[in-house]
Design an enzyme around this catalytic site. Structure first.
Site, PDB file in Angstrom:
ATOM      1  N   GLU A 124      -9.516  76.107   9.406  1.00 59.33           N
ATOM      2  CA  GLU A 124     -10.773  75.363   9.511  1.00 59.33           C
ATOM      3  C   GLU A 124     -11.671  75.666   8.331  1.00 59.33           C
ATOM      4  O   GLU A 124     -11.701  76.798   7.848  1.00 59.33           O
ATOM      5  CB  GLU A 124     -11.570  75.798  10.755  1.00 59.33           C
ATOM      6  N   GLU A 128     -21.965  74.373   9.766  1.00 59.79           N
ATOM      7  CA  GLU A 128     -22.682  74.304  11.037  1.00 59.79           C
ATOM      8  C   GLU A 128     -24.174  74.490  10.793  1.00 59.79           C
ATOM      9  O   GLU A 128     -24.590  75.275   9.936  1.00 59.79           O
ATOM     10  CB  GLU A 128     -22.162  75.349  12.018  1.00 59.79           C
TER      11      GLU A 128
END
Ligand SMILES: *[C@@H]1O[C@H](CO)[C@@H](O)[C@H](O)[C@H]1NC(C)=O
Ligand SMILES: *[C@@H]1O[C@H](CO)[C@@H](O)[C@H](O)[C@H]1NC(C)=O
Ligand SMILES: *[C@@H]1O[C@H](CO)[C@@H](O)[C@H](O)[C@H]1NC(C)=O
Length: 294
Positions: A124, A128
Protein backbone atom coordinates in the site's frame (compact mmCIF):
# COMPACT_ATOMS: atom_id res chain seq x y z
CA UNK A 1 -0.60 5.46 14.28
CA UNK A 2 -1.12 5.21 10.57
CA UNK A 3 -2.34 1.67 10.85
CA UNK A 4 -5.45 2.95 12.55
CA UNK A 5 -6.44 4.46 9.29
CA UNK A 6 -6.48 1.33 7.33
CA UNK A 7 -8.27 -0.61 10.00
CA UNK A 8 -11.27 1.65 9.79
CA UNK A 9 -11.14 1.99 6.05
CA UNK A 10 -11.68 -1.64 5.69
CA UNK A 11 -14.65 -2.15 7.76
CA UNK A 12 -16.91 -1.28 4.89
CA UNK A 13 -15.19 -2.24 1.74
CA UNK A 14 -17.45 -4.46 0.02
CA UNK A 15 -17.08 -5.95 -3.36
CA UNK A 16 -13.84 -7.79 -3.57
CA UNK A 17 -12.15 -7.24 -0.28
CA UNK A 18 -12.75 -8.34 3.25
CA UNK A 19 -11.55 -7.00 6.51
CA UNK A 20 -8.83 -9.05 8.10
CA UNK A 21 -6.04 -8.24 10.50
CA UNK A 22 -6.33 -4.52 9.92
CA UNK A 23 -5.16 -4.73 6.35
CA UNK A 24 -6.79 -4.47 2.98
CA UNK A 25 -7.51 -8.07 2.13
CA UNK A 26 -7.62 -9.05 -1.53
CA UNK A 27 -9.93 -11.77 -2.78
CA UNK A 28 -6.86 -13.74 -3.88
CA UNK A 29 -3.34 -13.13 -2.67
CA UNK A 30 -0.83 -14.34 -5.28
CA UNK A 31 1.75 -15.00 -2.59
CA UNK A 32 -0.50 -17.76 -1.27
CA UNK A 33 -2.44 -18.98 -4.26
CA UNK A 34 -2.67 -19.07 -8.03
CA UNK A 35 -4.78 -16.04 -8.86
CA UNK A 36 -6.51 -14.94 -11.99
CA UNK A 37 -4.61 -12.31 -13.98
CA UNK A 38 -5.65 -8.77 -13.13
CA UNK A 39 -6.93 -6.16 -15.53
CA UNK A 40 -4.24 -3.59 -16.20
CA UNK A 41 -4.44 -0.03 -17.38
CA UNK A 42 -3.50 -0.50 -21.00
CA UNK A 43 -2.80 3.13 -21.83
CA UNK A 44 0.10 5.08 -20.48
CA UNK A 45 -2.22 7.95 -19.53
CA UNK A 46 -5.66 7.98 -18.00
CA UNK A 47 -7.54 11.14 -17.03
CA UNK A 48 -11.02 11.45 -15.56
CA UNK A 49 -12.81 14.73 -14.82
CA UNK A 50 -15.41 13.91 -12.16
CA UNK A 51 -17.04 17.35 -12.48
CA UNK A 52 -18.34 16.24 -15.87
CA UNK A 53 -19.89 12.93 -14.75
CA UNK A 54 -23.43 12.33 -13.64
CA UNK A 55 -22.87 8.79 -12.40
CA UNK A 56 -19.99 6.44 -11.69
CA UNK A 57 -17.75 6.47 -14.75
CA UNK A 58 -16.61 3.26 -16.44
CA UNK A 59 -13.46 1.89 -14.82
CA UNK A 60 -14.58 2.80 -11.30
CA UNK A 61 -16.38 0.71 -8.71
CA UNK A 62 -18.25 2.20 -5.78
CA UNK A 63 -18.33 0.19 -2.55
CA UNK A 64 -21.66 -1.54 -2.25
CA UNK A 65 -24.24 -0.02 0.08
CA UNK A 66 -22.53 3.36 -0.28
CA UNK A 67 -23.35 6.41 -2.38
CA UNK A 68 -21.02 8.65 -4.28
CA UNK A 69 -22.66 11.62 -5.99
CA UNK A 70 -21.28 13.19 -9.13
CA UNK A 71 -21.96 16.93 -9.40
CA UNK A 72 -20.25 19.94 -11.00
CA UNK A 73 -18.14 20.04 -7.79
CA UNK A 74 -16.80 16.56 -8.56
CA UNK A 75 -17.23 13.16 -6.94
CA UNK A 76 -18.77 13.72 -3.51
CA UNK A 77 -17.93 11.21 -0.79
CA UNK A 78 -19.99 12.05 2.28
CA UNK A 79 -19.87 11.01 5.90
CA UNK A 80 -23.48 11.85 6.76
CA UNK A 81 -24.32 9.30 9.41
CA UNK A 82 -22.56 6.85 11.69
CA UNK A 83 -21.07 3.98 9.75
CA UNK A 84 -20.85 5.75 6.41
CA UNK A 85 -17.69 4.97 4.47
CA UNK A 86 -18.10 5.88 0.81
CA UNK A 87 -15.23 4.49 -1.24
CA UNK A 88 -14.49 4.13 -4.91
CA UNK A 89 -11.64 2.43 -6.71
CA UNK A 90 -10.29 1.81 -10.16
CA UNK A 91 -11.21 -1.49 -11.79
CA UNK A 92 -7.77 -1.60 -13.34
CA UNK A 93 -4.35 -2.01 -11.79
CA UNK A 94 -1.32 0.08 -12.64
CA UNK A 95 2.35 -0.68 -12.18
CA UNK A 96 4.56 2.25 -11.31
CA UNK A 97 4.16 5.75 -12.62
CA UNK A 98 2.21 8.54 -11.03
CA UNK A 99 -1.23 9.61 -10.03
CA UNK A 100 -2.57 13.10 -9.31
CA UNK A 101 -5.81 13.55 -7.39
CA UNK A 102 -7.36 17.01 -7.27
CA UNK A 103 -9.40 16.99 -4.10
CA UNK A 104 -10.77 18.80 -1.08
CA UNK A 105 -10.79 16.69 2.07
CA UNK A 106 -13.82 16.22 4.33
CA UNK A 107 -13.88 18.55 7.36
CA UNK A 108 -14.90 17.38 10.83
CA UNK A 109 -13.15 16.07 13.92
CA UNK A 110 -12.15 12.44 13.48
CA UNK A 111 -13.30 12.26 9.84
CA UNK A 112 -10.65 10.62 7.65
CA UNK A 113 -10.22 11.21 3.92
CA UNK A 114 -7.85 8.98 2.01
CA UNK A 115 -6.24 8.18 -1.32
CA UNK A 116 -4.63 4.76 -1.27
CA UNK A 117 -2.81 2.62 -3.78
CA UNK A 118 -3.10 -1.02 -2.81
CA UNK A 119 -2.29 -4.37 -4.27
CA UNK A 120 -3.22 -8.04 -4.05
CA UNK A 121 -0.03 -8.78 -2.13
CA UNK A 122 -1.01 -6.10 0.39
CA UNK A 123 1.43 -3.46 -0.66
CA UNK A 124 0.00 0.00 0.00
CA UNK A 125 1.03 3.58 -0.64
CA UNK A 126 -1.23 5.87 1.35
CA UNK A 127 -2.34 9.41 1.81
CA UNK A 128 -4.58 10.05 4.82
CA UNK A 129 -6.07 13.29 6.10
CA UNK A 130 -8.04 14.06 9.22
CA UNK A 131 -10.70 16.78 9.19
CA UNK A 132 -9.23 18.26 12.37
CA UNK A 133 -5.55 17.60 11.76
CA UNK A 134 -5.43 14.41 13.85
CA UNK A 135 -6.28 16.54 16.88
CA UNK A 136 -3.16 18.71 16.67
CA UNK A 137 -3.33 22.13 18.24
CA UNK A 138 -3.70 24.94 17.46
CA UNK A 139 -6.58 24.34 15.10
CA UNK A 140 -6.82 25.60 12.48
CA UNK A 141 -3.07 25.73 11.84
CA UNK A 142 -1.32 28.38 9.80
CA UNK A 143 -1.20 28.03 6.03
CA UNK A 144 1.51 25.62 5.04
CA UNK A 145 1.32 23.87 8.44
CA UNK A 146 -1.56 21.51 7.77
CA UNK A 147 -0.79 17.83 8.27
CA UNK A 148 -0.71 15.25 5.57
CA UNK A 149 -0.08 11.66 6.61
CA UNK A 150 1.76 9.38 4.23
CA UNK A 151 2.28 5.69 4.84
CA UNK A 152 3.49 2.51 3.25
CA UNK A 153 2.65 -1.15 3.79
CA UNK A 154 4.73 -3.85 2.15
CA UNK A 155 3.33 -7.36 1.89
CA UNK A 156 0.98 -6.38 4.69
CA UNK A 157 3.69 -5.14 7.03
CA UNK A 158 4.58 -1.65 8.13
CA UNK A 159 8.07 -0.81 9.27
CA UNK A 160 8.92 1.64 12.01
CA UNK A 161 8.73 5.10 10.51
CA UNK A 162 6.73 4.02 7.46
CA UNK A 163 3.96 6.38 8.53
CA UNK A 164 5.03 10.02 8.58
CA UNK A 165 3.37 13.40 8.81
CA UNK A 166 4.24 16.27 6.53
CA UNK A 167 3.20 19.88 6.95
CA UNK A 168 2.67 21.41 3.59
CA UNK A 169 -0.88 21.89 2.61
CA UNK A 170 -3.22 24.82 2.79
CA UNK A 171 -6.78 24.72 4.16
CA UNK A 172 -7.28 21.26 2.66
CA UNK A 173 -10.98 21.11 3.59
CA UNK A 174 -11.69 24.50 2.02
CA UNK A 175 -9.47 24.46 -1.03
CA UNK A 176 -8.77 21.95 -3.77
CA UNK A 177 -5.18 20.78 -3.93
CA UNK A 178 -3.36 18.31 -6.08
CA UNK A 179 -2.01 15.30 -4.17
CA UNK A 180 0.29 13.03 -6.12
CA UNK A 181 2.27 9.85 -5.71
CA UNK A 182 5.08 8.91 -8.04
CA UNK A 183 6.39 5.39 -7.65
CA UNK A 184 8.55 2.80 -9.30
CA UNK A 185 10.80 -0.08 -8.33
CA UNK A 186 13.41 2.21 -6.79
CA UNK A 187 11.58 5.03 -5.05
CA UNK A 188 8.28 6.55 -3.99
CA UNK A 189 7.57 10.28 -3.75
CA UNK A 190 4.52 12.12 -2.45
CA UNK A 191 3.70 15.59 -3.76
CA UNK A 192 1.32 18.36 -2.72
CA UNK A 193 0.65 20.81 -5.55
CA UNK A 194 3.68 19.43 -7.42
CA UNK A 195 6.01 20.06 -4.49
CA UNK A 196 7.64 16.94 -3.11
CA UNK A 197 6.78 16.43 0.59
CA UNK A 198 8.34 13.01 1.09
CA UNK A 199 10.49 10.57 -0.80
CA UNK A 200 11.63 7.07 0.13
CA UNK A 201 14.12 4.83 -1.67
CA UNK A 202 14.03 1.08 -2.10
CA UNK A 203 17.67 0.87 -1.10
CA UNK A 204 16.76 2.21 2.37
CA UNK A 205 14.12 -0.45 3.02
CA UNK A 206 14.72 -1.91 6.49
CA UNK A 207 15.80 -5.54 6.44
CA UNK A 208 12.97 -8.01 6.72
CA UNK A 209 10.66 -5.77 4.71
CA UNK A 210 9.83 -5.48 1.03
CA UNK A 211 9.52 -2.30 -0.99
CA UNK A 212 6.03 -1.87 -2.44
CA UNK A 213 6.22 -2.71 -6.12
CA UNK A 214 3.25 -4.70 -7.22
CA UNK A 215 0.31 -3.71 -9.45
CA UNK A 216 -1.94 -1.32 -7.54
CA UNK A 217 -5.50 -0.05 -7.67
CA UNK A 218 -6.27 3.51 -6.63
CA UNK A 219 -8.94 3.87 -3.96
CA UNK A 220 -10.49 7.10 -2.71
CA UNK A 221 -12.63 7.24 0.39
CA UNK A 222 -13.94 8.79 3.57
CA UNK A 223 -14.60 6.97 6.83
CA UNK A 224 -15.25 7.64 10.47
CA UNK A 225 -11.96 7.15 12.28
CA UNK A 226 -13.56 8.93 15.22
CA UNK A 227 -16.63 6.70 15.34
CA UNK A 228 -17.19 6.23 19.11
CA UNK A 229 -17.42 2.47 18.54
CA UNK A 230 -13.86 2.29 17.20
CA UNK A 231 -11.09 1.32 19.56
CA UNK A 232 -9.51 4.02 21.67
CA UNK A 233 -6.30 4.23 19.63
CA UNK A 234 -8.07 4.63 16.32
CA UNK A 235 -10.20 7.45 17.73
CA UNK A 236 -7.11 9.14 19.21
CA UNK A 237 -5.23 8.82 15.94
CA UNK A 238 -8.17 10.23 13.97
CA UNK A 239 -8.34 13.35 16.12
CA UNK A 240 -11.17 12.50 18.49
CA UNK A 241 -14.80 11.46 18.35
CA UNK A 242 -16.89 12.65 15.45
CA UNK A 243 -19.41 15.37 16.25
CA UNK A 244 -22.48 14.51 14.19
CA UNK A 245 -23.93 17.97 14.77
CA UNK A 246 -21.65 19.31 12.03
CA UNK A 247 -22.48 16.51 9.54
CA UNK A 248 -22.59 15.90 6.65
CA UNK A 249 -18.84 15.97 6.04
CA UNK A 250 -17.95 15.72 2.36
CA UNK A 251 -14.75 15.05 0.44
CA UNK A 252 -14.78 16.34 -3.14
CA UNK A 253 -12.65 14.86 -5.91
CA UNK A 254 -12.42 16.90 -9.09
CA UNK A 255 -10.14 14.73 -11.15
CA UNK A 256 -7.72 11.85 -11.27
CA UNK A 257 -4.79 11.69 -13.65
CA UNK A 258 -2.79 8.48 -13.88
CA UNK A 259 0.41 7.69 -15.70
CA UNK A 260 1.16 3.98 -15.86
CA UNK A 261 4.81 3.07 -16.17
CA UNK A 262 4.14 -0.48 -17.40
CA UNK A 263 0.90 -0.43 -19.40
CA UNK A 264 -0.45 -3.89 -20.24
CA UNK A 265 -3.73 -5.63 -20.78
CA UNK A 266 -3.26 -7.67 -17.65
CA UNK A 267 -0.83 -8.40 -14.89
CA UNK A 268 -0.14 -11.97 -13.97
CA UNK A 269 1.99 -13.20 -11.12
CA UNK A 270 4.37 -15.75 -12.55
CA UNK A 271 5.79 -17.12 -9.35
CA UNK A 272 3.82 -17.09 -6.15
CA UNK A 273 6.70 -18.01 -3.89
CA UNK A 274 8.58 -14.79 -3.55
CA UNK A 275 8.42 -13.27 -0.16
CA UNK A 276 11.02 -10.57 -0.02
CA UNK A 277 12.44 -9.72 -3.38
CA UNK A 278 9.78 -9.46 -6.01
CA UNK A 279 10.71 -7.24 -8.89
CA UNK A 280 8.68 -6.61 -11.93
CA UNK A 281 10.13 -7.43 -15.28
CA UNK A 282 10.97 -4.23 -17.05
CA UNK A 283 10.01 -5.72 -20.38
CA UNK A 284 6.39 -6.58 -20.90
CA UNK A 285 5.81 -9.83 -22.70
CA UNK A 286 3.38 -8.92 -25.46
CA UNK A 287 0.32 -7.51 -23.80
CA UNK A 288 1.11 -9.10 -20.45
CA UNK A 289 3.46 -7.79 -17.87
CA UNK A 290 4.79 -10.67 -15.87
CA UNK A 291 5.84 -10.38 -12.28
CA UNK A 292 8.64 -12.53 -11.14
CA UNK A 293 11.13 -13.12 -8.38
CA UNK A 294 14.78 -12.36 -8.84
C1 LIG B 1 13.69 7.21 -8.68
O1 LIG B 1 15.03 7.52 -8.78
C2 LIG B 1 15.57 7.44 -10.07
C3 LIG B 1 17.05 7.67 -9.99
O2 LIG B 1 17.32 8.83 -9.24
C4 LIG B 1 14.85 8.44 -10.99
O3 LIG B 1 15.32 8.29 -12.31
C5 LIG B 1 13.37 8.14 -10.96
O4 LIG B 1 12.67 9.10 -11.71
C6 LIG B 1 12.87 8.14 -9.53
N1 LIG B 1 11.49 7.71 -9.53
C7 LIG B 1 10.59 8.22 -8.72
C8 LIG B 1 9.25 7.59 -8.82
O5 LIG B 1 10.82 9.13 -7.93
C1 LIG C 1 -1.72 14.10 -16.63
O1 LIG C 1 -0.40 13.84 -16.20
C2 LIG C 1 0.54 13.83 -17.25
C3 LIG C 1 1.89 13.41 -16.68
O2 LIG C 1 2.24 14.19 -15.55
C4 LIG C 1 0.59 15.21 -17.90
O3 LIG C 1 1.49 15.20 -18.96
C5 LIG C 1 -0.81 15.56 -18.41
O4 LIG C 1 -0.81 16.89 -18.92
C6 LIG C 1 -1.83 15.45 -17.28
N1 LIG C 1 -3.17 15.62 -17.86
C7 LIG C 1 -4.05 16.49 -17.39
C8 LIG C 1 -5.35 16.54 -18.11
O5 LIG C 1 -3.81 17.22 -16.43
C1 LIG D 1 6.05 -14.75 -22.97
O1 LIG D 1 4.75 -15.34 -22.91
C2 LIG D 1 4.68 -16.60 -23.61
C3 LIG D 1 3.21 -17.03 -23.60
O2 LIG D 1 2.62 -16.86 -22.33
C4 LIG D 1 5.61 -17.60 -22.91
O3 LIG D 1 5.56 -18.85 -23.59
C5 LIG D 1 7.04 -17.06 -22.94
O4 LIG D 1 7.87 -17.92 -22.22
C6 LIG D 1 7.07 -15.66 -22.31
N1 LIG D 1 8.40 -15.09 -22.44
C7 LIG D 1 9.04 -14.53 -21.42
C8 LIG D 1 10.38 -13.96 -21.73
O5 LIG D 1 8.58 -14.47 -20.28
Amino acid sequence: MGSGGIIGLLATLGLTVQFAHGQLEPDCNPLNADCEPKKALSQENYFIDFTKQSSAPPDWTIANYEDVNFTPEGAELTYGKKGDAPNMWTDFYMLGGRYDVEMKIAPGQGVISSAVLWSDVQDEIDYEFSGNQFGEKPFPPKDGMWSVETNVFARGKMWDGAAAYQKDSFKPAEQFHKYSVEWDESNISWYVDDKVVRSIQAKDTPSGFAFPQSPMKLQLGVWGGGDPDNNHWTIEWAGGEIDMKGAPYTMYVKSVNITNKYPASEYRYKDKVCISSMRYDSVANGSQTRLSCH
